[in-house]
Design a protein around this motif. Structure first.
Motif, PDB file in Angstrom:
ATOM      1  N   GLY A   1     125.585  51.254  35.150  1.00 47.11           N
ATOM      2  CA  GLY A   1     125.144  52.586  35.543  1.00 47.11           C
ATOM      3  C   GLY A   1     124.338  52.474  36.813  1.00 47.11           C
ATOM      4  O   GLY A   1     124.146  51.377  37.351  1.00 47.11           O
ATOM      5  N   THR A   2     123.849  53.579  37.307  1.00 46.28           N
ATOM      6  CA  THR A   2     123.050  53.539  38.522  1.00 46.28           C
ATOM      7  C   THR A   2     121.716  52.847  38.298  1.00 46.28           C
ATOM      8  O   THR A   2     121.069  52.431  39.250  1.00 46.28           O
ATOM      9  CB  THR A   2     122.808  54.966  39.056  1.00 46.28           C
ATOM     10  OG1 THR A   2     122.284  55.769  37.991  1.00 46.28           O
ATOM     11  CG2 THR A   2     124.116  55.577  39.542  1.00 46.28           C
TER      12      THR A   2
ATOM     13  N   VAL B   1     120.377  57.026  32.164  1.00 48.12           N
ATOM     14  CA  VAL B   1     121.654  57.308  32.798  1.00 48.12           C
ATOM     15  C   VAL B   1     122.766  57.160  31.765  1.00 48.12           C
ATOM     16  O   VAL B   1     122.692  56.331  30.859  1.00 48.12           O
ATOM     17  CB  VAL B   1     121.893  56.346  33.990  1.00 48.12           C
ATOM     18  CG1 VAL B   1     122.054  54.915  33.521  1.00 48.12           C
ATOM     19  CG2 VAL B   1     123.089  56.770  34.822  1.00 48.12           C
TER      20      VAL B   1
ATOM     21  N   VAL C   1     128.496  54.320  33.006  1.00 45.14           N
ATOM     22  CA  VAL C   1     129.804  54.371  33.672  1.00 45.14           C
ATOM     23  C   VAL C   1     130.812  53.697  32.762  1.00 45.14           C
ATOM     24  O   VAL C   1     131.913  54.191  32.528  1.00 45.14           O
ATOM     25  CB  VAL C   1     129.747  53.681  35.047  1.00 45.14           C
ATOM     26  CG1 VAL C   1     131.139  53.624  35.670  1.00 45.14           C
ATOM     27  CG2 VAL C   1     128.778  54.395  35.970  1.00 45.14           C
TER      28      VAL C   1
ATOM     29  N   SER D   1     132.798  54.342  27.049  1.00 40.31           N
ATOM     30  CA  SER D   1     132.970  55.136  28.270  1.00 40.31           C
ATOM     31  C   SER D   1     134.151  54.659  29.117  1.00 40.31           C
ATOM     32  O   SER D   1     134.079  54.659  30.344  1.00 40.31           O
ATOM     33  CB  SER D   1     131.682  55.100  29.112  1.00 40.31           C
ATOM     34  OG  SER D   1     131.654  56.173  30.031  1.00 40.31           O
TER      35      SER D   1
ATOM     36  N   ASP E   1     136.165  60.033  37.207  1.00 42.80           N
ATOM     37  CA  ASP E   1     135.262  61.173  37.087  1.00 42.80           C
ATOM     38  C   ASP E   1     134.104  60.987  38.050  1.00 42.80           C
ATOM     39  O   ASP E   1     134.111  60.074  38.887  1.00 42.80           O
ATOM     40  CB  ASP E   1     134.788  61.380  35.643  1.00 42.80           C
ATOM     41  CG  ASP E   1     133.967  60.216  35.094  1.00 42.80           C
ATOM     42  OD1 ASP E   1     133.491  59.388  35.897  1.00 42.80           O
ATOM     43  OD2 ASP E   1     133.794  60.141  33.865  1.00 42.80           O
TER      44      ASP E   1
ATOM     45  N   ARG F   1     131.248  59.847  37.672  1.00 44.20           N
ATOM     46  CA  ARG F   1     130.439  58.637  37.501  1.00 44.20           C
ATOM     47  C   ARG F   1     131.147  57.382  37.971  1.00 44.20           C
ATOM     48  O   ARG F   1     130.503  56.363  38.218  1.00 44.20           O
ATOM     49  CB  ARG F   1     130.023  58.491  36.032  1.00 44.20           C
ATOM     50  CG  ARG F   1     128.929  59.456  35.625  1.00 44.20           C
ATOM     51  CD  ARG F   1     128.509  59.299  34.188  1.00 44.20           C
ATOM     52  NE  ARG F   1     129.481  59.878  33.262  1.00 44.20           N
ATOM     53  CZ  ARG F   1     130.082  59.224  32.279  1.00 44.20           C
ATOM     54  NH1 ARG F   1     129.820  57.949  32.090  1.00 44.20           N
ATOM     55  NH2 ARG F   1     130.934  59.831  31.482  1.00 44.20           N
TER      56      ARG F   1
ATOM     57  N   ARG G   1     135.928  51.109  36.603  1.00 40.60           N
ATOM     58  CA  ARG G   1     135.578  50.856  35.208  1.00 40.60           C
ATOM     59  C   ARG G   1     136.282  49.601  34.683  1.00 40.60           C
ATOM     60  O   ARG G   1     135.677  48.782  33.983  1.00 40.60           O
ATOM     61  CB  ARG G   1     135.936  52.073  34.347  1.00 40.60           C
ATOM     62  CG  ARG G   1     134.955  53.245  34.489  1.00 40.60           C
ATOM     63  CD  ARG G   1     135.326  54.378  33.542  1.00 40.60           C
ATOM     64  NE  ARG G   1     134.216  55.300  33.368  1.00 40.60           N
ATOM     65  CZ  ARG G   1     134.056  56.420  34.070  1.00 40.60           C
ATOM     66  NH1 ARG G   1     134.948  56.748  35.003  1.00 40.60           N
ATOM     67  NH2 ARG G   1     133.012  57.200  33.861  1.00 40.60           N
TER      68      ARG G   1
END
Length: 289
Positions: A177-178, A183, A186, A206, A254, A256, A262
């Motif tokens: 994630g960021t 958050v 991702v 995810s 998407d 994210r 991914r």
């Protein structure tokens, strides 16, 4: 909107039987956001915060029984040795305030494929305890997720607890994630080694309509891993394991992250968690020698 607040488990089950469309709420970390943004307007809310059994945890035969309302903070502070991967995942959930309220039961009830608790539950062969006025039944986590936000829970059932097997080897969780927390993932990945049965468990979050396992990757690594000595697999085997984990995902593009990113991230996380697990396995083997 009707609001019900039972004080006992039996009252809660009776209320759910009478109002099967009522949405259970305890921490409210997901439901209240949806209500505030007018994304959801259920006919009734079933507040379970006064039901003491849901906040209890303890040994139940060969399993640790984790009440559906036990907050993430408790898992982090008290259950790290009993559920290492789940504790690691719990540390990445939102803010301290949310971790004080949110629970694994809430993650299961919402059934978002991005929920942080799902990959460890899949990887460790956890069991979901569902209850209604009709009785209690146990559903393996690997059979719980049926589709996008659809689960094996029936309309008149409530999630009572999660049953976690005693760890039989290293367990790890990784999330992209960021930042580490605050958050939505991702993508995320969990790996569990079962030295007793010489099996591998995986969980992917995810990166598909539901949380999923990488079964081909599990079978490959179980055959390649040196269970006797914990020697690290060859570079080719590690790379292949990462590829098989990535191939089990069915991600989308998407806001994210892209599907390609991914898959790449899952391959990296698979290799990374394997390296951590090998290190832990060898340390444990030396202590037992």
């Amino acid at each position: 909107m009707e609001f019900m607040s039972p004080s006992t488990w039996q009252e809660a089950l009776a209320a759910k039987a009478e109002h099967p469309d009522a949405v259970p709420i305890m921490g409210g970390t997901d439901v209240m956001v949806e209500l505030n943004f007018d994304k959801r307007r259920p006919p009734a809310l079933l507040d379970l915060s006064r039901v003491p059994e849901l906040a209890e945890w303890g040994q139940d035969g060969a399993h640790l029984r984790l009440g559906a309302g036990v907050p993430y903070t408790t898992i982090i502070e008290r259950l790290g040795s009993h559920a290492p991967a789940l504790a690691q995942a719990s540390r990445t959930v939102a803010s301290p305030q949310i971790r004080n309220r949110g629970s694994v039961g809430g993650n299961l009830g919402g059934a978002s494929p991005a929920g942080d608790a799902h990959p460890p539950l899949l990887a460790t062969d956890a069991i979901i305890e569902l209850a209604s006025v009709r009785g209690v039944r146990h559903v393996p986590a690997r059979e719980f997720y049926l589709g996008l936000r659809r689960t094996a829970r029936q309309d008149d059932e409530l999630i009572a607890a999660v049953l976690l097997p005693e760890p039989a080897g290293p367990q790890h969780f990784s999330k992209i994630g960021t930042r580490n927390a605050m958050v939505i993932a991702v993508t995320s990945f969990s790996l569990a080694l079962d030295a007793t049965n010489r099996r591998i468990g995986t969980g992917i979050g995810s990166a598909a309509p539901t949380p999923v396992r990488a079964t081909e990757a599990e079978e490959f690594l179980a055959a390649e891993f040196d269970w006797d000595n914990g020697t690290a697999p060859s570079e080719a085997a590690v790379r292949r394991f990462g590829e098989l984990v990535a191939s089990a995902a069915r991600p989308i593009d998407d806001v994210r992250g892209s599907a390609d990113y991914r898959k790449h991230a899952l391959s990296v996380m698979a290799r990374r968690t394997l390296a951590w697990s090998v290190t832990d396995y060898r340390k444990e083997s030396k202590r037992c020698a």
